[in-house]
Design an enzyme around this catalytic site. Structure first.
Site: not given
Length: 657
Positions: A336, A371
């Site tokens: 993330d 990401e």
């Protein structure tokens, strides 16, 4: 009272050796560390850690056993302007704890103070760590090691995936156990999935703001103990680890990999007004990026940012990743806000954590997905990650939606995204699989909502619809919301088919959001992070079997097309791809940039994707040969040979010769 022995400085955490437990904790700025253990009656016993090797504090407690509950009190300066926020009145979680007992409630006692320290003791209500012993029979488990070129990713939430599944026993729905249930595994196999990517399963907390509104953090991107499984997904918190490993073992036997979404960019301690759980009280200055005024650099939007360029924090993050691979046999990670991993503070491909992963014989062998952004200046790093990493390809997401739903993307731009965005990823010896193609993900509209809503509807999140992106590139086809006339339903279905076909027959690694294959809707909520309810749980009783069959047929078709499976960049004349206009001729430069949205993509000289993205029915002349439409665009029996396709408006079809 038993005295602590010196013990040893490695490994970090609490480790039982059969005769006692060794405790270790990193803190470069602490002046004293107390180990606090709690007996069955909740009585606290404190021990000073006697060992101090460099920045590691350690001690050994003889006769301690698994199940022992413990925490730390860390003494040091309260100097907020210098980034030091030690407060021994607060019981702290071991960053390497493998099990947590207790809940992270919104309580003033779980705060250390902002400018002035809060010296009220919180041991009575603070969550405790639990010593865990690791004995597990993996039998003959082996990682599937699916080649990147053959990988099909399915992004899912542990609870939301199975909580409403009617064929899974009620007592295990929404749990780790349900992931390994034969019904779930058979479904994934029939769909054609090779990798199950799970939203965060490490212990997380709900933000105080959400708790005050009667909401909770559903997605799990608010970590508090990165080595511990989130107990709410277990049938029993004491057996969470074995339940999780049982599921992984069962998935592996079916040839399905497990990828964990992991949050190494921030912690649940949030900003300076947030709770004190662990890192802030152990060594705030080392664990976080600190500004000159002592506040946090908020490059994550969550109040703080982990300093993954600090050697001790790099060691902590690396140990955490190795733990999940070695102890739980996971097959990879999705990181993330992964640009934080490369901050020094500027982003660098040779940042310390990237280098540690590259040089690790364990971590360098698993799937790594970034990401590739954060919210700080210079945070958008799509295409710039080191060679071992694949990356979420938001270029593909936006292009697919613009082409099919907004009708404003030139053919050349669409083809570039269809060809694994080679302008972005064809560098540093990376392969097409580095592009993780997606049309939807957990954050944003579901696929069905993309064709039913022009605007987000996030009122239930309690932020007056301010949260969530406004750049959705969606199209409600003339009516906001679900339902409508038969014509409206059919046009929306055709758009869903077009988007799924683009996703699953493009070069790169496709990622499918769980529920998209059967029409799941969040009723226009494009930021459902705090909705642990029927808005996010997949309703299998309402699933569209027709759409599921369509999706499965596309995935199985993909596996038959060499140009999509070989994981090699397409080159002119290599036989992998030809781009043709509606007359089966190569496109001119003008057609690429300004021509009508009609295109034929010939793959491996045998499979043809014919596209008519215009507003009118258009006759498409197929290349020479005997072509017939194939599933899911036609039945398997009695194929009809055709030389011309009457392409419906905003339609496409796949042929084989």
């Amino acid at each position: 009272m038993t005295q602590l022995a010196i013990g040893k400085p490695t490994p970090l955490g609490a480790h039982y050796d059969g005769q006692g437990v060794n405790f270790t904790l990193f803190s470069a700025h602490a002046e004293r560390v107390e180990l606090c253990v709690f007996d069955a009656n909740g009585q606290e016993h404190r021990y000073d850690l006697p060992g101090h090797s460099g920045d590691i504090w350690h001690g050994y407690l003889p006769d301690a056993r698994p199940g022992l509950r413990y925490g730390y009190r860390v003494h040091g300066p309260w100097q907020p302007a210098e980034g030091h926020r030690f407060n021994p009145a607060k019981l702290l979680i071991d960053p390497c704890a493998r099990q947590i007992d207790g809940e992270f409630k919104d309580n003033p006692l779980l705060h250390a103070g902002h400018n002035e320290p809060d010296y009220r003791d919180n041991a009575a209500i603070a969550p405790k760590c639990v010593v865990v012993v690791d004995h597990y029979d993996w039998e003959d488990d082996a990682p599937p090691r699916t080649p990147w070129g053959s990988t099909i990713i399915y992004e899912a939430h542990v609870k939301g995936l199975t909580y409403l599944h009617p064929e899974i026993p009620v007592e295990i729905r929404g749990t780790y156990k349900a992931l390994g249930h034969p019904v779930m595994i058979n479904y994934l196999k029939q769909l054609g999935i090779t990798a199950l990517e799970l939203l965060p399963v490490a212990q997380f907390a709900s933000e105080p703001r959400l708790q005050r509104m009667g909401l909770s953090n559903y997605w799990g991107y608010n970590p508090v103990a990165m080595f511990a499984l989130h107990p709410a997904y277990a049938c029993s918190p004491e057996t969470a680890l074995d339940e999780f490993r049982d599921a992984i073992k069962a998935l592996h036997k079916a040839g399905i990999e497990v990828i964990l979404d992991i949050v190494l960019n921030h912690s649940a301690e949030l900003d300076l007004d947030g709770p004190l759980f662990s890192l802030r009280g152990i060594d705030n200055r080392s664990y976080y990026w600190i500004r000159e005024d002592g506040d946090y650099h908020n490059w994550t939007g969550c109040g703080n940012t982990l300093n993954l360029s600090h050697p001790a924090v790099v060691d902590y993050a690396s140990a955490c990743l190795r733990y999940w691979v070695e102890t739980c046999h996971v097959d990879g990670f999705r990181f993330d806000l992964a640009a934080v991993m490369g901050r020094t503070p500027e982003f660098r491909q040779d940042a310390p954590l990237f280098t540690a992963i590259q040089n690790c014989p364990v971590l360098s062998q698993v799937k790594l997905i970034a990401e590739p952004w954060d919210i700080a200046p210079g945070g958008y790093q799509v295409g710039n990650f080191p060679p071992l990493f694949a990356e979420w390809n938001d270029h593909f997401r936006d292009a697919a939606r613009r082409f099919w739903l907004h009708y404003d993307l030139p053919l050349g731009a669409f083809a570039g995204r269809f060809a694994a965005s080679s302008d972005v990823f064809k560098r540093n010896d990376r392969l097409p699989s580095a592009a993780i193609n997606l049309v939807t993900a957990h954050d944003g509209f579901t696929l069905r909502d993309c064709v039913c809503f022009n605007h987000k509807h996030n009122e239930a999140n309690g932020e007056e619809n301010r949260d969530g992106t406004n750049n959705n590139y969606s199209n409600n086809h003339g009516k906001e919301g679900l339902g409508g006339t038969l014509d409206l339903v059919e046009r929306r279905r055709d758009s869903i088919h077009a988007l799924l076909t683009t996703l699953l027959l493009s070069q790169g690694t496709p990622m499918l959001l769980a529920g998209d294959e059967h029409g799941h809707s969040q009723h226009g909520n494009n930021n459902a992070y705090c909705q642990d309810n029927q808005l996010t749980w997949l309703d299998w009783s309402q699933a569209s079997s027709g759409l599921t069959a369509f999706t499965a047929a596309l995935i199985h078709l993909r596996k038959r097309i060499p140009a999509l499976m070989e994981n090699r960049w397409w080159e002119e004349g290599d036989g992998n791809v030809r781009w043709l206009n509606r007359y089966a001729q190569p496109l001119s430069t003008d057609e690429w940039q300004n021509g009508p949205k009609q295109l034929q993509i010939l793959l491996s000289d045998r499979f043809l994707i014919a596209i008519n993205a215009t507003l009118e029915v258009t006759e498409i002349v197929l290349p020479a040969g005997e072509w017939h439409a194939i599933p899911p665009f036609a039945g398997e029996d009695n194929p009809v040979i055709t030389a011309v396709w009457q392409g419906p408006a905003h339609g496409l079809c796949v042929f084989q010769r």
